[in-house]
Design a protein around this motif. Structure first.
Motif, PDB file in Angstrom:
ATOM      1  N   LEU A 150       0.763  -1.162  -0.108  1.00  0.00           N
ATOM      2  CA  LEU A 150      -0.013  -0.106  -0.045  1.00  0.00           C
ATOM      3  C   LEU A 150       0.909   1.339   0.074  1.00  0.00           C
ATOM      4  N   ALA A 151       2.114   1.312   0.779  1.00  0.00           N
ATOM      5  CA  ALA A 151       2.833   2.362   0.748  1.00  0.00           C
ATOM      6  C   ALA A 151       3.611   2.831  -0.679  1.00  0.00           C
ATOM      7  N   TYR A 152       4.249   1.364  -1.192  1.00  0.00           N
ATOM      8  CA  TYR A 152       4.548   1.599  -2.561  1.00  0.00           C
ATOM      9  C   TYR A 152       3.518   2.168  -3.507  1.00  0.00           C
ATOM     10  N   GLU A 153       2.196   1.601  -3.444  1.00  0.00           N
ATOM     11  CA  GLU A 153       1.067   2.148  -4.117  1.00  0.00           C
ATOM     12  C   GLU A 153       0.891   3.738  -4.111  1.00  0.00           C
ATOM     13  N   ALA A 154       1.103   4.033  -2.884  1.00  0.00           N
ATOM     14  CA  ALA A 154       0.839   5.579  -2.450  1.00  0.00           C
ATOM     15  C   ALA A 154       1.893   6.279  -3.184  1.00  0.00           C
ATOM     16  N   LEU A 155       3.084   5.915  -3.097  1.00  0.00           N
ATOM     17  CA  LEU A 155       4.203   6.706  -3.447  1.00  0.00           C
ATOM     18  C   LEU A 155       4.279   6.694  -5.137  1.00  0.00           C
ATOM     19  N   ARG A 156       3.789   5.645  -5.780  1.00  0.00           N
ATOM     20  CA  ARG A 156       3.437   5.377  -7.161  1.00  0.00           C
ATOM     21  C   ARG A 156       2.576   6.525  -7.594  1.00  0.00           C
TER      22      ARG A 156
ATOM     23  N   GLY B 191       1.380   9.098  -6.050  1.00  0.00           N
ATOM     24  CA  GLY B 191       2.019  10.392  -5.625  1.00  0.00           C
ATOM     25  C   GLY B 191       0.901  11.458  -5.211  1.00  0.00           C
ATOM     26  N   GLY B 192       1.011  12.681  -5.402  1.00  0.00           N
ATOM     27  CA  GLY B 192      -0.023  13.676  -4.662  1.00  0.00           C
ATOM     28  C   GLY B 192      -0.033  13.748  -3.340  1.00  0.00           C
ATOM     29  N   ASN B 193      -1.442  13.700  -2.867  1.00  0.00           N
ATOM     30  CA  ASN B 193      -1.536  13.655  -1.602  1.00  0.00           C
ATOM     31  C   ASN B 193      -1.849  12.071  -1.038  1.00  0.00           C
ATOM     32  N   MET B 194      -1.471  11.091  -1.797  1.00  0.00           N
ATOM     33  CA  MET B 194      -1.902   9.628  -1.416  1.00  0.00           C
ATOM     34  C   MET B 194      -1.261   9.326  -0.282  1.00  0.00           C
ATOM     35  N   PRO B 195       0.122   9.410  -0.229  1.00  0.00           N
ATOM     36  CA  PRO B 195       0.930   9.166   0.938  1.00  0.00           C
ATOM     37  C   PRO B 195       0.199   9.629   2.339  1.00  0.00           C
ATOM     38  N   CYS B 196      -0.026  11.144   2.174  1.00  0.00           N
ATOM     39  CA  CYS B 196      -0.757  11.637   3.219  1.00  0.00           C
ATOM     40  C   CYS B 196      -1.923  10.889   3.602  1.00  0.00           C
ATOM     41  N   ILE B 197      -2.743  10.356   2.769  1.00  0.00           N
ATOM     42  CA  ILE B 197      -3.808   9.711   3.222  1.00  0.00           C
ATOM     43  C   ILE B 197      -3.598   8.311   3.652  1.00  0.00           C
ATOM     44  N   VAL B 198      -2.703   7.659   3.309  1.00  0.00           N
ATOM     45  CA  VAL B 198      -2.225   6.529   4.024  1.00  0.00           C
ATOM     46  C   VAL B 198      -1.812   6.826   5.304  1.00  0.00           C
ATOM     47  N   ASN B 199      -0.969   7.757   5.384  1.00  0.00           N
ATOM     48  CA  ASN B 199      -0.320   8.105   6.911  1.00  0.00           C
ATOM     49  C   ASN B 199      -1.460   8.297   7.930  1.00  0.00           C
ATOM     50  N   ALA B 200      -2.471   9.316   7.484  1.00  0.00           N
ATOM     51  CA  ALA B 200      -3.675   9.476   8.545  1.00  0.00           C
ATOM     52  C   ALA B 200      -4.270   8.189   8.671  1.00  0.00           C
ATOM     53  N   ALA B 201      -4.650   7.604   7.632  1.00  0.00           N
ATOM     54  CA  ALA B 201      -5.287   6.109   7.994  1.00  0.00           C
ATOM     55  C   ALA B 201      -4.700   5.188   8.928  1.00  0.00           C
ATOM     56  N   ASN B 202      -3.395   5.272   8.486  1.00  0.00           N
ATOM     57  CA  ASN B 202      -2.506   4.313   9.218  1.00  0.00           C
ATOM     58  C   ASN B 202      -2.508   4.907  10.879  1.00  0.00           C
ATOM     59  N   GLU B 203      -2.273   6.223  11.127  1.00  0.00           N
ATOM     60  CA  GLU B 203      -2.289   6.684  12.352  1.00  0.00           C
ATOM     61  C   GLU B 203      -3.531   6.066  12.991  1.00  0.00           C
ATOM     62  N   VAL B 204      -4.632   6.357  12.398  1.00  0.00           N
ATOM     63  CA  VAL B 204      -6.007   6.052  12.960  1.00  0.00           C
ATOM     64  C   VAL B 204      -6.029   4.446  13.521  1.00  0.00           C
ATOM     65  N   CYS B 205      -5.803   3.699  12.402  1.00  0.00           N
ATOM     66  CA  CYS B 205      -5.761   2.121  12.707  1.00  0.00           C
ATOM     67  C   CYS B 205      -4.628   1.813  13.799  1.00  0.00           C
ATOM     68  N   VAL B 206      -3.457   2.413  13.970  1.00  0.00           N
ATOM     69  CA  VAL B 206      -2.620   2.118  14.778  1.00  0.00           C
ATOM     70  C   VAL B 206      -3.012   2.381  16.123  1.00  0.00           C
ATOM     71  N   HIS B 207      -3.643   3.541  16.456  1.00  0.00           N
ATOM     72  CA  HIS B 207      -4.207   3.730  17.625  1.00  0.00           C
ATOM     73  C   HIS B 207      -5.486   2.962  17.963  1.00  0.00           C
ATOM     74  N   ALA B 208      -6.267   2.540  17.014  1.00  0.00           N
ATOM     75  CA  ALA B 208      -7.375   1.736  17.330  1.00  0.00           C
ATOM     76  C   ALA B 208      -6.777   0.312  17.581  1.00  0.00           C
ATOM     77  N   PHE B 209      -5.658  -0.051  16.981  1.00  0.00           N
ATOM     78  CA  PHE B 209      -5.254  -1.591  17.296  1.00  0.00           C
ATOM     79  C   PHE B 209      -4.807  -1.623  18.539  1.00  0.00           C
ATOM     80  N   LEU B 210      -4.299  -0.530  19.055  1.00  0.00           N
ATOM     81  CA  LEU B 210      -3.589  -0.348  20.444  1.00  0.00           C
ATOM     82  C   LEU B 210      -4.714  -0.477  21.404  1.00  0.00           C
ATOM     83  N   GLU B 211      -5.926  -0.295  21.089  1.00  0.00           N
ATOM     84  CA  GLU B 211      -7.108  -0.197  21.857  1.00  0.00           C
ATOM     85  C   GLU B 211      -8.209  -1.380  21.598  1.00  0.00           C
ATOM     86  N   ASP B 212      -7.362  -2.096  20.872  1.00  0.00           N
ATOM     87  CA  ASP B 212      -8.143  -3.505  20.645  1.00  0.00           C
ATOM     88  C   ASP B 212      -9.829  -3.141  19.665  1.00  0.00           C
ATOM     89  N   ARG B 213      -9.469  -2.199  18.979  1.00  0.00           N
ATOM     90  CA  ARG B 213     -10.832  -1.874  18.209  1.00  0.00           C
ATOM     91  C   ARG B 213     -10.750  -2.293  16.740  1.00  0.00           C
TER      92      ARG B 213
END
Ligand code: NDP
Ligand code: MG
Length: 388
Positions: free
Chosen positions: A309-315, A317-339
């Motif tokens: 997914l990160a390679y795809e975002a880089l390919r 370009g534009g704001n896609m890596p920013c989208i991946v980063n935000a979604a990932n931060e939300v997911c990691v936070h949720a994973f740490l809360e077992d959600r």
């Protein structure tokens, strides 16, 4: 003259190791500013020991406690994220170590670059979110960005003395994390406790989870693209479980240079501080006599979908890596809360990539909007998943 260093995120894993480096070289470096988000007790203790000019606590609710605890010392005490942006610009600051975690690092880093402060960059999310903007701004201001991430420090060290020589390929090594040998079926049920147990490195919770999912390596591919100005197709990842070779550069004659060392973040932190010099360090050395085995494997992008997914975002370009980063931060936070489950994180990130508004040539305001939108979408997807 001692180098005056502002450490953003001094209470974290990188921040505390940076303070150990300063302690090793009290004649060379001084902590000008120390900052944290919540761990106010740690910040107080650091301020008492290192006597910086200024401390900042990002969480304004903790300001009173910090201010009162340091009342007997001549240390300026500020709170809030705007204060972080101000202190990095102060004229006494020579270098800013960005050791805070996540998207929050972007704004102070941009301010520091505009103020011509040398950046020692640990906060890779800054380059993932807005690599194009950050590197253009650094170039325009003549501000050096020195890598702290061990892989990028390795590449950087391999490139010393090679300014006129073309790079064929950058080879980033990856430990593979705690689940390197797990099947998809096993990955489906792994817990946060297992994920938080990294085999080679002791790091903050967010990057430890990113290492387990290999999103960290995906982010490092993006980071390398901007730090070294190479095309995505020139960046390769190889799994090297021992974490002894920190990364490699292949030149046009086929020669590969590698940088080796103990897995100890104080080494790349110190190199960023001392570059282009090398200072003595008392940290442990590699011991080749102890029958060291170095092995290599291909990364599996099916089991570790975040890497693709990160390679795809880089390919894209534009704001896609920013989208991946935000979604990932939300997911990691949720994973740490077992959600959300371990594999569920990749699903949410992929679906956020499809839904968020794509911007081909984003400016700063676009990144801010994208971060907000992608977080909202990822949270909605988590909510649906949670209920369903
Ligand atoms: P930690 O979680 O250990 O530390 C993060 C630091 O940032 C803490 O001081 C924390 O304060 C502060 N912080 C967190 N959120 C905010 C915020 N919103 N505003 C201001 N300050 C904040 O993280 P690490 O040290 O592990 O990682 C820091 C960065 O370095 C990350 O970007 C990571 O990817 C990168 N990195 C880390 C490596 C490592 O070995 N740890 C290796 C390579 C890169 P508080 O303590 O009060 O919560
Ligand atoms: Mg790294």
């Amino acid at each position: 003259m001692k180098k005056q260093i502002a450490i953003l995120g001094s209470t974290g894993s990188i921040g505390t190791q940076a303070l150990q480096v300063i302690k090793e070289h009290p004649d060379q470096y001084e902590a000008y500013a120390l900052t944290a988000n919540n761990r106010v007790e740690d910040l107080i203790n650091q301020a008492r020991e290192f006597k910086p000019e200024v401390v900042v606590i990002a969480n304004e609710d903790k300001y009173r406690q910090l201010k009162e605890a340091l009342a007997d010392l001549p240390i300026k005490v500020y709170a809030g994220s705007d204060a972080l942006c101000q202190i990095v610009q102060e004229s006494e600051v020579d270098m800013v170590l960005t050791a805070m975690v996540g998207y929050a690092g972007l704004r102070p880093t941009l301010k520091a670059i505009q103020a011509h402060k040398t950046i020692a960059l640990a906060n890779k999310e800054t380059l993932v979110v807005a690599g194009d903007l950050v590197s253009r701004l650094a170039l325009a201001n003549g501000t050096p960005i020195l890598p702290v991430d061990s892989e990028h420090s390795a590449v950087f060290q391999c490139l010393v003395g090679e300014a006129d020589n073309a790079v064929e390929k950058i080879i980033l090594t990856a430990s593979g994390g705690p689940f390197r040998t797990y099947s998809i079926k096993q990955l489906a049920t792994v817990t946060k406790e297992q994920a938080l147990h990294h085999p080679n490195w002791h790091m903050g919770a967010k990057i430890t989870i990113d290492s387990a999912t290999m999103m960290n390596k995906g982010f490092e591919v993006i980071e390398a693209r901007w730090l070294f100005g190479v095309e995505p197709s020139q960046i390769e990842v190889v799994v090297h479980p021992q974490s002894v070779i920190h990364s490699m550069v292949q030149f046009t004659d086929g020669v590969v240079k590698a940088q080796l060392g103990m897995p100890d973040m104080r080494i790349p932190i110190q190199y960023a501080f001392s570059y282009p010099d090398r200072l003595h360090a008392s940290f442990p050395r590699l011991d080749f006599a102890r029958c060291m085995e170095l092995t290599f494997e291909q990364p599996d992008q099916t089991r570790f979908r975040n890497l693709s997914l990160a390679y795809e975002a880089l390919r894209q370009g534009g704001n896609m890596p920013c989208i991946v980063n935000a979604a990932n931060e939300v997911c990691v936070h949720a994973f740490l809360e077992d959600r959300v489950s371990f594999l569920g994180m990749s699903d949410i990130i992929a679906r956020t990539m499809q839904r968020a508004t794509f911007v081909t040539h984003p400016d700063y305001e676009d990144y801010v909007r994208t971060d907000t939108e992608a977080r909202r979408i990822a949270n909605e997807l988590l909510g649906t998943k949670h209920k369903g």
